[in-house]
Design a protein around this motif. Structure first.
Motif, PDB file in Angstrom:
ATOM      1  N   GLY A  40      -7.482   4.597  -1.281  1.00  0.00           N
ATOM      2  CA  GLY A  40      -8.130   4.457  -2.582  1.00  0.00           C
ATOM      3  C   GLY A  40      -7.759   5.480  -3.637  1.00  0.00           C
ATOM      4  O   GLY A  40      -8.517   5.701  -4.576  1.00  0.00           O
ATOM      5  N   LYS A  41      -6.576   6.091  -3.529  1.00  0.00           N
ATOM      6  CA  LYS A  41      -6.200   7.131  -4.487  1.00  0.00           C
ATOM      7  C   LYS A  41      -5.070   6.716  -5.437  1.00  0.00           C
ATOM      8  O   LYS A  41      -5.002   7.192  -6.562  1.00  0.00           O
ATOM      9  N   CYS A  42      -4.137   5.864  -4.984  1.00  0.00           N
ATOM     10  CA  CYS A  42      -2.921   5.650  -5.789  1.00  0.00           C
ATOM     11  C   CYS A  42      -2.960   4.384  -6.637  1.00  0.00           C
ATOM     12  O   CYS A  42      -2.194   4.249  -7.585  1.00  0.00           O
ATOM     13  N   GLY A  43      -3.794   3.435  -6.315  1.00  0.00           N
ATOM     14  CA  GLY A  43      -3.919   2.209  -7.098  1.00  0.00           C
ATOM     15  C   GLY A  43      -2.906   1.121  -6.749  1.00  0.00           C
ATOM     16  O   GLY A  43      -2.918   0.051  -7.344  1.00  0.00           O
ATOM     17  N   HIS A  44      -2.011   1.362  -5.785  1.00  0.00           N
ATOM     18  CA  HIS A  44      -0.970   0.380  -5.469  1.00  0.00           C
ATOM     19  C   HIS A  44      -1.506  -0.948  -4.946  1.00  0.00           C
ATOM     20  O   HIS A  44      -0.862  -1.973  -5.105  1.00  0.00           O
ATOM     21  N   MET A 104       0.832  -1.210   0.000  1.00  0.00           N
ATOM     22  CA  MET A 104       0.000   0.000   0.000  1.00  0.00           C
ATOM     23  C   MET A 104       0.858   1.249   0.000  1.00  0.00           C
ATOM     24  O   MET A 104       1.985   1.234   0.499  1.00  0.00           O
ATOM     25  N   LYS A 105       0.302   2.327  -0.539  1.00  0.00           N
ATOM     26  CA  LYS A 105       0.955   3.641  -0.451  1.00  0.00           C
ATOM     27  C   LYS A 105       0.025   4.625   0.262  1.00  0.00           C
ATOM     28  O   LYS A 105       0.253   4.990   1.381  1.00  0.00           O
ATOM     29  N   CYS A 106      -1.068   5.034  -0.415  1.00  0.00           N
ATOM     30  CA  CYS A 106      -1.914   6.085   0.178  1.00  0.00           C
ATOM     31  C   CYS A 106      -2.819   5.546   1.287  1.00  0.00           C
ATOM     32  O   CYS A 106      -3.117   6.261   2.230  1.00  0.00           O
ATOM     33  N   GLY A 107      -3.274   4.302   1.148  1.00  0.00           N
ATOM     34  CA  GLY A 107      -4.155   3.715   2.166  1.00  0.00           C
ATOM     35  C   GLY A 107      -5.594   4.180   2.064  1.00  0.00           C
ATOM     36  O   GLY A 107      -6.411   3.849   2.913  1.00  0.00           O
ATOM     37  N   TYR A 110      -9.841  -2.275  -4.491  1.00  0.00           N
ATOM     38  CA  TYR A 110      -8.656  -1.748  -3.816  1.00  0.00           C
ATOM     39  C   TYR A 110      -8.652  -2.322  -2.408  1.00  0.00           C
ATOM     40  O   TYR A 110      -9.626  -2.163  -1.666  1.00  0.00           O
ATOM     41  N   CYS A 145      -7.128  -1.388   0.219  1.00  0.00           N
ATOM     42  CA  CYS A 145      -7.162  -0.408   1.313  1.00  0.00           C
ATOM     43  C   CYS A 145      -8.561   0.144   1.544  1.00  0.00           C
ATOM     44  O   CYS A 145      -8.896   0.539   2.653  1.00  0.00           O
TER      45      CYS A 145
HETATM   46  S1  FES Z   1      -2.983   2.081  -1.185  1.00  0.00           S
HETATM   47 FE1  FES Z   1      -3.441   3.636  -2.615  1.00  0.00          FE
HETATM   48  S2  FES Z   1      -5.229   2.879  -3.570  1.00  0.00           S
HETATM   49 FE2  FES Z   1      -4.887   1.484  -1.959  1.00  0.00          FE
END
Ligand code: FES
Ligand code: FAD
Length: 278
Positions: free
Chosen positions: A245-249, A240-243, A259, A261
């Motif tokens: 729902g914004k970055c898509g990781h 995860m990156k943003c946690g 997603y 997160c």
């Molecule tokens: S961690 Fe960024 S969308 Fe889930």
């Protein structure tokens, strides 16, 4: 699928470590008090822990929301941030964002029997739910707890487990992959405990958290017990990156593009059974 994340959850808040304890060689437990307000999480949700100059990592809240004033995390030293986290102690500060994600479906599970299946560090998010259920014991039917760990020394929350084990309203069993000379309990994989549990599939939720390899085999055992797919509840892990729902990781390889997160980390097996990897 999930409710909009509260605006306040995006903000970085300061949290002070008020207690810390090394649980095993690789896992350390922290109790954290947020500046200003309570965390107000649901069992199964996670926070993003930020260490200044190092970064952020998602960590499940392992305490029940019935415990007010502080919350708890258990961190395995896996890499840069988590290893640094192990150097922190009482009095140190961390950054906290969250709580994030969809937790366990507590309302849906109320009034039903529960079977918790935890492997290794999977007990961390499940402990939040187990203690919530124990604190609201009359609202739930039968409770089965099945725990598995590699060795007796790897078993987390030993003293708390003893309390669960002694309760007459909890059916408890545990197993280790490899015994040590003092171990008198079961030896074998966690799947070996499932056939011995008597459950009513119509009114039982199976809640499974553990390493990815465990899911396939535990789910197969629960399906053999005729548990409906929508009553098999899993908590998944993705990078995860943003946690939020914004970055898509943290996208899950699934036709519905979940997603982890935001739509999870908790899913029913019915929702994610078509994913290539659980
Ligand atoms: S961690 Fe960024 S969308 Fe889930
Ligand atoms: C929803 C969620 C809840 C989590 N809860 C907990 C918890 O309660 N306790 C805990 O100790 N850990 C938990 N994790 C895992 C934890 O977030 C990772 O171990 C952490 O991000 C690693 O960061 P690092 O900087 O220490 O490691 P890095 O230096 O970034 O990486 C070290 C190694 O770990 C791998 N890694 C990093 N993140 C993950 C991941 N999410 N899944 C699998 N491998 C990963 C990397 O590929 C690399 O091999 C959770 C993860 C998620 C997504």
């Amino acid at each position: 699928m999930t409710e909009e994340i509260k605006n306040s959850n995006w903000k970085l808040r300061k949290g002070q470590i008020v207690a810390a304890r090394q649980l095993t060689r690789t896992e350390k437990w922290f109790e954290i008090k947020l500046e200003g307000s309570d965390l107000d999480h649901e069992p199964g949700q996670f926070v993003q822990v930020e260490l200044y100059g190092i970064g952020e990592a998602p960590v499940s809240v392992c305490s029940s929301p019935t415990k007010r004033g502080s919350f708890e995390l258990t961190v395995r030293a896996a890499g840069r941030l988590t290893t640094h986290m192990h150097t922190l102690d009482k009095g140190d500060w961390v950054g906290i964002r969250g709580p994030f994600g969809r937790g366990f479906p507590v309302k849906l599970m109320t009034g039903n029997d529960l079977m918790f299946v935890a492997g290794g560090l999977g007990i961390a998010p499940l402990r939040s739910l187990i203690n919530y259920v124990i604190d609201n014991r009359r609202e739930f039917g039968k409770v089965h707890i099945l725990l598995g760990s590699k060795t007796p020394a790897d078993m987390l929350f030993g003293s708390e487990i003893e309390v669960w084990q002694k309760r007459v309203d909890v059916d408890f069993s545990c197993t280790v992959d490899r015994r040590d000379p003092d171990w008198k309990g079961n030896v074998g994989l966690i799947t070996s405990l499932i056939p011995g549990v008597h459950l009513n599939p119509e009114k039982t939720f199976g809640v499974v958290v553990g390493p990815p390899i465990m899911y396939k085999f535990v789910i197969a055992e629960l399906l053999k017990k005729n548990l409906p797919e929508r009553q098999i509840i899993l908590s998944l892990e993705r990078h995860m990156k943003c946690g939020m729902g914004k970055c898509g990781h943290c996208q899950i390889d699934h036709p519905k593009n979940y997603y982890c997160c935001k739509d999870g980390p908790v899913f029913t097996y019915e929702e994610v059974k078509d994913s290539k990897k659980l």
